[in-house]
Design a protein around this motif. Structure first.
Motif: not given
Length: 180
Positions: A159-180
């Motif tokens: 029922g929602q659409r692709v959008r910009v937002a802030v996380p609702w929780t701090s239970q997340w981690f980052g990942g990257t496809l960039r090289r070291r």
């Protein structure tokens, strides 16, 4: 044997041709600083090649982010990977695939495919993976930090659409496809 002014000039010209400065010499191994211009040129060439490749990957990551940003307003659909409907991981797969990355389909597989990065080191286009007791359950594209909060692009849910937002929780981690 110490380097002669002619050898130093040759090295400086070689570095200038590669777009590097003489200060690069201080970062080169000691063996290269002994006047062996072939070693200096080879080391400088490798350094330049790595930087160029890293810039290309970063440009592709930002291109993927831009592709995803153009999907704002598209509807959420479970299991959808575009072009007009997306779930969270489908948005990432669609955008990053169009930018030339081979990205798995599910958020859990995407999390395993990326290199982890500390939250403080996140850059635009990196990925955010939300997790709970059952593992990774949601994915988003990191855009920036604003007033101490992450800002992301995601396809939130039914029922929602692709959008910009802030996380609702701090239970997340980052990942990257960039090289070291």
């Amino acid at each position: 044997m110490p380097a002669t002014p002619r050898t130093l000039r040759t090295c400086a010209l070689a570095l200038a041709g590669l777009g590097l400065s003489a200060s690069t010499l201080t970062a080169l191994p000691a063996a290269a600083a002994d006047g062996d211009s072939a070693s200096v040129t080879t080391t400088a060439t490798k350094t330049t090649a790595k930087r160029t490749a890293a810039r290309r990957v970063s440009a592709r990551v930002l291109n993927a982010r831009d592709i995803a940003m153009r999907q704002r307003g598209d509807a959420y659909a479970y299991g959808a990977a575009g072009p007009n409907r997306f779930d969270c991981s489908g948005l990432i797969r669609y955008s990053y695939s169009r930018a030339g990355f081979d990205v798995p389909r599910t958020s859990r597989a995407q999390a395993g495919h990326t290199r982890r990065v500390a939250k403080k080191d996140m850059r635009a286009g990196d990925l955010m993976f939300f997790h709970g007791s059952g593992g990774v359950y949601h994915a988003a594209i990191f855009l920036r930090w604003s007033k101490g909060h992450a800002v992301m692009l995601h396809s939130p849910g039914s029922g929602q659409r692709v959008r910009v937002a802030v996380p609702w929780t701090s239970q997340w981690f980052g990942g990257t496809l960039r090289r070291r």
